[in-house]
Structures are given as structure tokens and as C-alpha cells.
Design a protein around this motif. Structure first.
Motif, mmCIF file in Angstrom:
data_model
loop_
_atom_site.group_PDB
_atom_site.id
_atom_site.type_symbol
_atom_site.label_atom_id
_atom_site.label_comp_id
_atom_site.label_asym_id
_atom_site.label_seq_id
_atom_site.Cartn_x
_atom_site.Cartn_y
_atom_site.Cartn_z
ATOM 1 N N VAL A 229 0.765 -1.028 -0.076
ATOM 2 C CA VAL A 229 -0.123 0.050 -0.007
ATOM 3 C C VAL A 229 0.861 1.130 0.025
ATOM 4 C CG1 VAL A 229 -1.789 1.440 1.298
ATOM 5 C CG2 VAL A 229 -1.773 -1.170 1.054
ATOM 6 N N SER A 230 1.820 1.370 0.561
ATOM 7 C CA SER A 230 2.750 2.387 0.920
ATOM 8 C C SER A 230 3.775 2.786 -0.289
ATOM 9 C CB SER A 230 3.668 2.437 2.076
ATOM 10 O OG SER A 230 2.699 2.187 3.367
ATOM 11 N N TRP A 231 4.165 1.682 -0.817
ATOM 12 C CA TRP A 231 5.307 2.034 -1.921
ATOM 13 C C TRP A 231 5.111 1.369 -2.977
ATOM 14 C CZ3 TRP A 231 8.723 5.205 -3.092
ATOM 15 C CH2 TRP A 231 9.906 4.825 -4.185
ATOM 16 N N ARG A 232 4.630 -0.076 -3.150
ATOM 17 C CA ARG A 232 4.622 -0.640 -4.276
ATOM 18 C C ARG A 232 3.409 -0.508 -5.528
ATOM 19 N NH1 ARG A 232 3.678 -7.433 -5.655
ATOM 20 N NH2 ARG A 232 3.786 -7.341 -7.848
ATOM 21 N N ASP A 233 2.430 -0.232 -5.045
ATOM 22 C CA ASP A 233 1.286 0.514 -5.720
ATOM 23 C C ASP A 233 1.368 1.991 -5.665
ATOM 24 O OD1 ASP A 233 -1.318 1.412 -6.244
ATOM 25 O OD2 ASP A 233 -2.074 -0.439 -6.598
ATOM 26 N N ARG A 234 1.873 2.441 -6.360
ATOM 27 C CA ARG A 234 2.272 3.783 -6.375
ATOM 28 C C ARG A 234 0.938 4.824 -6.315
ATOM 29 N NH1 ARG A 234 7.614 4.978 -8.046
ATOM 30 N NH2 ARG A 234 8.684 3.074 -7.479
ATOM 31 N N ALA A 235 -0.128 4.312 -6.936
ATOM 32 C CA ALA A 235 -1.379 5.014 -6.676
ATOM 33 C C ALA A 235 -1.702 5.039 -5.318
ATOM 34 C CB ALA A 235 -2.640 4.617 -7.720
ATOM 35 N N LEU A 236 -1.744 4.030 -4.706
ATOM 36 C CA LEU A 236 -1.864 4.072 -3.123
ATOM 37 C C LEU A 236 -1.257 4.808 -2.404
ATOM 38 C CD1 LEU A 236 -3.176 0.287 -2.592
ATOM 39 C CD2 LEU A 236 -4.561 2.377 -2.967
ATOM 40 N N VAL A 238 0.651 7.682 -3.226
ATOM 41 C CA VAL A 238 0.095 9.049 -3.400
ATOM 42 C C VAL A 238 -1.014 9.193 -2.740
ATOM 43 C CG1 VAL A 238 -0.806 10.553 -5.312
ATOM 44 C CG2 VAL A 238 1.372 9.359 -5.773
ATOM 45 N N VAL A 239 -1.978 8.427 -2.482
ATOM 46 C CA VAL A 239 -3.390 8.472 -1.936
ATOM 47 C C VAL A 239 -2.847 8.609 -0.281
ATOM 48 C CG1 VAL A 239 -5.341 7.181 -1.341
ATOM 49 C CG2 VAL A 239 -4.918 7.706 -3.578
ATOM 50 N N SER A 240 -2.111 7.791 0.131
ATOM 51 C CA SER A 240 -1.796 7.492 1.481
ATOM 52 C C SER A 240 -1.176 8.894 1.844
ATOM 53 C CB SER A 240 -0.685 6.456 1.820
ATOM 54 O OG SER A 240 -1.367 5.262 1.549
ATOM 55 N N VAL A 241 -0.283 9.596 1.090
ATOM 56 C CA VAL A 241 0.301 10.953 1.592
ATOM 57 C C VAL A 241 -0.676 11.987 1.666
ATOM 58 C CG1 VAL A 241 1.926 12.520 0.986
ATOM 59 C CG2 VAL A 241 2.550 10.314 0.974
ATOM 60 N N ALA A 242 -1.730 11.820 0.698
ATOM 61 C CA ALA A 242 -2.982 12.657 0.478
ATOM 62 C C ALA A 242 -3.535 12.540 1.811
ATOM 63 C CB ALA A 242 -3.746 12.568 -0.614
ATOM 64 N N GLY A 243 -3.969 11.377 2.232
ATOM 65 C CA GLY A 243 -4.793 11.441 3.524
ATOM 66 C C GLY A 243 -4.136 11.811 4.497
ATOM 67 N N MET A 244 -2.575 11.855 4.904
ATOM 68 C CA MET A 244 -2.031 12.313 5.944
ATOM 69 C C MET A 244 -2.315 13.954 5.768
ATOM 70 S SD MET A 244 1.936 12.383 6.886
ATOM 71 C CE MET A 244 1.851 10.796 7.660
ATOM 72 N N LEU A 245 -2.303 14.486 4.727
ATOM 73 C CA LEU A 245 -2.092 16.147 4.489
ATOM 74 C C LEU A 245 -3.775 16.378 4.803
ATOM 75 C CD1 LEU A 245 -0.109 16.721 1.264
ATOM 76 C CD2 LEU A 245 0.331 17.053 3.945
ATOM 77 N N ILE A 346 -10.632 4.992 -3.434
ATOM 78 C CA ILE A 346 -9.546 4.426 -4.185
ATOM 79 C C ILE A 346 -8.941 3.231 -3.496
ATOM 80 C CG2 ILE A 346 -7.357 5.174 -4.838
ATOM 81 C CD1 ILE A 346 -8.558 7.870 -5.398
ATOM 82 N N VAL A 347 -8.709 3.184 -2.301
ATOM 83 C CA VAL A 347 -8.312 2.069 -1.493
ATOM 84 C C VAL A 347 -8.986 1.031 -1.662
ATOM 85 C CG1 VAL A 347 -7.211 0.990 0.600
ATOM 86 C CG2 VAL A 347 -7.006 3.509 0.071
ATOM 87 N N GLY A 348 -10.383 1.004 -1.681
ATOM 88 C CA GLY A 348 -11.218 -0.338 -1.694
ATOM 89 C C GLY A 348 -11.193 -0.598 -3.147
ATOM 90 N N ASP A 349 -11.190 0.150 -3.999
ATOM 91 C CA ASP A 349 -10.933 -0.197 -5.751
ATOM 92 C C ASP A 349 -9.869 -1.059 -5.771
ATOM 93 O OD1 ASP A 349 -13.263 1.086 -5.929
ATOM 94 O OD2 ASP A 349 -11.976 3.025 -6.867
ATOM 95 N N THR A 408 0.250 12.221 -11.401
ATOM 96 C CA THR A 408 0.231 10.829 -11.039
ATOM 97 C C THR A 408 -0.741 9.725 -10.868
ATOM 98 O OG1 THR A 408 0.589 11.267 -8.814
ATOM 99 C CG2 THR A 408 2.625 11.447 -10.218
ATOM 100 N N LEU A 409 -2.011 10.367 -10.458
ATOM 101 C CA LEU A 409 -2.910 9.450 -9.773
ATOM 102 C C LEU A 409 -3.844 8.825 -11.073
ATOM 103 C CD1 LEU A 409 -4.347 8.251 -7.398
ATOM 104 C CD2 LEU A 409 -5.645 10.229 -7.495
ATOM 105 N N PRO A 410 -3.868 7.658 -11.260
ATOM 106 C CA PRO A 410 -4.629 6.989 -12.328
ATOM 107 C C PRO A 410 -6.059 6.944 -11.994
ATOM 108 C CG PRO A 410 -3.592 5.077 -11.221
ATOM 109 C CD PRO A 410 -3.155 6.545 -10.647
ATOM 110 N N GLU A 411 -7.300 6.745 -12.774
ATOM 111 C CA GLU A 411 -8.530 6.423 -12.439
ATOM 112 C C GLU A 411 -8.511 4.946 -11.822
ATOM 113 O OE1 GLU A 411 -11.649 6.383 -11.188
ATOM 114 O OE2 GLU A 411 -11.375 8.490 -12.198
ATOM 115 N N THR A 412 -9.279 4.942 -10.804
ATOM 116 C CA THR A 412 -9.382 3.455 -10.181
ATOM 117 C C THR A 412 -10.957 2.937 -10.145
ATOM 118 O OG1 THR A 412 -9.920 4.408 -7.815
ATOM 119 C CG2 THR A 412 -7.632 4.027 -8.481
#
Length: 424
Positions: A229-236, A238-245, A346-349, A408-412
Motif C-alpha cells: 500500500v505504501s510503496w509498491r502500488d504507487r497510486a495507493l 500517493v493517496v496515503s500521503v494525501a490522506g495524511m495531509l 480508491i483504496v477499496g478499488d 500521477t494518480l490513475p483512475e480506479t
């Protein structure tokens, strides 16, 4: 499960259980709503805390334990079920309220908030995961939107109740008795009539091929899941950092903006109006913004939301009149409503339903870690450069990250792309 041997997916097929879990989410939100109104006055009036950094420090232990609790709860729920973890979560609500009641020093208040973080992690994570399980892929963002709207309605109701019960000087037992009542009611609803929903997730997993039994194979380990979630899936990632913000932003609206307005001579009534408008706009608009993301996709509501949050915060820092300050709070709330539920969607997708609980836990670790990191980082900025500079810094971070996501974020959305699930 409607008496059927195999659970059916969909909001219509599961509306009763969806309603039960929505009520539970209202109770979860009310628990923290009491704290948001009743706790800050304790800092200066009861415990003599004067420093900005120390005043907002109650968010730090809450954020740390909530972030870690999210990670552990999500992973355990994939093995032991959502309802079991939910019930355990309510047990932590009792020592939180009692701890505030008997506290004689600020560090005891911080310890009680650490316990509240565990309560919120286990209960809210399980409530939203259960709703996602029930509705399946086609109405995932709407389910999250309803969950978050219910939670923030609960925050508003808990805050309103605490405000009406709060005594002079900020010290009163009544708000914390209210918190205990909310915990008991939420716990009772989790024992009955709430039912287990992990079977629905396994049905969704089996839709990709194979039987429900085959879909129940163990998922990845916790460390491997965190890496996915944190690294291998780049979309997740990017989303994780957005959640932190988003939690940086919420920390600003919960503590820094009220302090800024107070220091600039605004009334407590105006500050309460600004915070209340922000929370209610954020909470109630998550239903239509979730439906929007189920219709047009997740990418642009999330990207636009992150940028709008930053713009609203920047506008808030510049506001010199009550009207503009309230307008800025509305803008910030709209941005949160666009981004907040759809980041979870997005995480659920992206996650396989077999380990979706764990994936949501990792995301929520990142997201609620913002409560731990944000007040410290922004508090240092405030101490060095002033409260206005701290709000401006948070606003700039969000706008910049929104641009990064746009690139960077793709559609999910499952209806617009293939089911992008990852191997163990």
C-alpha cells in the motif's frame, strides 16, 4: 444476511445492516465530538497550559494510537471479522472518559487521548469497512460518503451536547458522562443488532473466479501489506500521503485557526461558527461527493478536493472579516468532502477484498498519522513564525500535493478500469 446462504451485495439488499452500521458511526463521531468542544478549555483554564504547541499536543497521542490501531485493526479484521474488532474498540471508550474525569495533570489528559485514539481506530475503521463490504463495488464511494457524513453529524451532535453541558471555567463532569453514555449505546448496537460482514467481502472476491471458500485463503502479512500500500502500488502511496495531509488540514481547523482568530480578537462565538460550518459542510456533502465519484470516477474529485482544501486554508489565513472567514471555512469543508471519502474508495478499488480490511488499515495509518505529525510540524512553524505562517504552510503543502496527484494518480473506478488487484 437476509437469511440467504450466500450474502448478497448491494445497498438495497443490505439496507438494514447498513443502517445499523451507520448508527454506530454516528456514535463513534459523537464520542470525539465531545472531546473537540470540552477538552480545549481544560488546557488553560484547568491545567494552566499557555504554549500553543502544548495546547494542540492533545492531538499527538490520539493520532499516534489511532494510526497504529488502524493498521492492526484492519489486518486482524481480515482474519477475525469486523464485528469482533468493533466490539473490542468500544471497550476502550470507557477508560478514555473516566481518565478525563479523574485527570489532575495535563499528561493524564494526553494519556486518556491515547486511549481515545484506540477506540476511534477500532470502531470507525470497522464501521466503514463493514459498509464497503455490504454494498460491493458499484456504490463504494457513496457508502464511504454516507459513513463519513454520519460520523461528522455525530461529531456535531457530540460537540453540541458537550457545549450545552460544559460548566464555567471549562471543568464539568457532565460532558464526560455524556461520552460514557454514547460509548455504552454504541457498544450495545455492536453486540446486537450488528452482524458480521466479512462474508460479503469474500463473495466479492469470488466474483473474480473461484468459490467463496477459495477466496478465504490468507492474505499477505502485515509488513508485506504495508509495503504494497505504501510503496509498491504507487497510486495507493500517493493517496496515503494525501490522506495524511487531510489530517494536517483538520489539525489546522481544529486548533490552529481557532487560536489564530482568538489572537486576532475574534469572538468565541464566531470561532465556534467557523469550526461548526467547516465540520457540517464537510460531513453532509460527503454523500453527494461520494455519489459523484461513483458516477464520474474518483480521480478528479480527489485531486480537486485536495487543491480546494489548500485554497480554503490559504483564504482562511488571509480573512480579516467574519464573512470571509466563514466563506473560507465553507471552501475548506467542500474540499474535504470531495477528497476524504473518495480517497478511501480508491483504496477499496485497488485492494483485493480478501485483504481489504488490512489495506484500509495501512491507509488509515498514514492518514491518521497526520494527527501525530501535523501538530508537531505546524506547531514548530507557529512557534517560530506565527500562527498565520503555520496555516499558510499547511495550505501550500496541500496545493502542491494536489498538483502531484493530478500528474500521477490513475483512475480506479471499477466500472472505468479493470480491477487492479495485486498479487500477494
Amino acid at each position: 444476511m437476509g437469511g440467504s446462504a450466500t450474502p448478497r451485495l448491494g445497498l438495497g439488499a443490505n439496507w438494514r445492516q447498513f443502517g445499523v452500521y451507520t448508527f454506530i458511526t454516528v456514535m463513534v463521531g459523537a464520542t470525539i465530538g465531545v472531546e473537540r468542544v470540552a477538552l480545549p478549555p481544560l488546557a488553560s483554564a484547568v491545567f494552566g497550559v499557555r504554549s500553543v504547541l502544548l495546547t494542540v499536543s492533545f492531538l499527538v497521542p490520539f493520532g499516534v494510537t489511532k494510526a497504529i490501531g488502524n493498521l492492526v485493526a484492519g489486518h486482524l479484521s481480515d482474519h477475525h471479522g469486523r464485528r469482533t474488532i468493533l466490539r473490542i474498540g468500544w471497550l476502550f471508550g470507557v477508560p478514555y472518559a473516566v481518565g478525563i474525569l479523574v485527570a489532575h495533570a495535563w499528561w493524564e489528559v494526553l494519556a486518556a487521548n491515547a486511549v481515545l485514539g484506540i477506540n476511534q481506530a477500532l470502531t470507525w475503521t470497522m464501521a466503514v469497512t463493514a459498509k464497503i463490504d455490504l454494498v460491493g463495488p458499484t456504490r463504494r464511494a457513496l457508502a464511504v460518503g454516507i459513513d463519513e457524513a454520519a460520523g461528522y453529524v455525530g461529531v456535531g451532535l457530540g460537540g453540541l451536547g458537550a457545549g450545552l453541558l460544559l460548566g464555567e471555567g471549562g471543568r464539568s463532569v457532565a460532558p464526560w458522562i455524556l461520552a460514557l453514555v454514547v460509548v455504552v449505546v454504541g457498544g450495545m448496537a455492536s453486540v446486537w443488532p450488528a452482524s458480521e460482514t466479512r462474508g460479503h467481502a469474500l463473495v466479492e472476491a469470488s466474483a473474480d473466479g473461484g468459490s467463496v471458500g477459495e477466496s478465504a485463503r490468507p492474505g499477505p502479512s502485515l509488513l508485506h501489506l504495508a509495503w504494497l500500500v505504501s510503496w509498491r502500488d504507487r497510486a495507493l502511496g500517493v493517496v496515503s500521503v494525501a490522506g495524511m495531509l487531510t489530517k494536517f488540514a483538520d489539525s489546522l481547523m481544529a486548533a490552529f485557526v481557532p487560536l489564530l482568530l482568538l489572537h486576532e480578537g475574534d469572538s468565541v462565538a464566531l470561532i465556534g461558527l467557523i469550526v461548526g460550518v467547516y465540520l457540517w459542510v464537510w460531513g453532509l456533502l460527503q454523500i453527494p461527493t461520494g455519489l459523484l465519484a461513483d458516477t464520474i470516477g474518483r480521480r478528479w474529485p480527489v485531486v480537486g478536493g485536495i487543491i480546494v482544501i489548500g485554497a480554503g486554508l490559504g483564504f482562511e489565513a488571509l480573512a480579516h472579516r467574519p464573512f470571509t472567514a466563514v466563506a473560507a471555512a465553507i471552501v475548506t469543508g467542500v474540499g474535504m468532502a470531495l477528497a476524504y471519502p473518495n480517497l478511501i474508495a480508491i483504496v477499496g478499488d485497488r485492494a483485493d477484498p480478501r485483504w481489504r480490511g488490512g489495506a484500509l488499515g495501512v491507509y488509515r495509518l498514514w492518514r491518521d498519522g497526520g494527527y501525530a505529525v501535523g501538530p508537531l510540524v505546524l506547531g514548530v512553524v507557529a512557534q517560530a513564525l506565527g500562527l498565520r505562517a503555520a496555516v499558510d504552510a499547511g495550505a501550500a503543502l496541500l496545493v502542491v500535493w494536489g498538483v502531484v496527484m493530478a500528474l500521477t494518480l490513475p483512475e480506479t473506478h471499477p466500472g472505468r478500469v479493470g480491477r487492479a488487484r495485486h498479487p500477494h
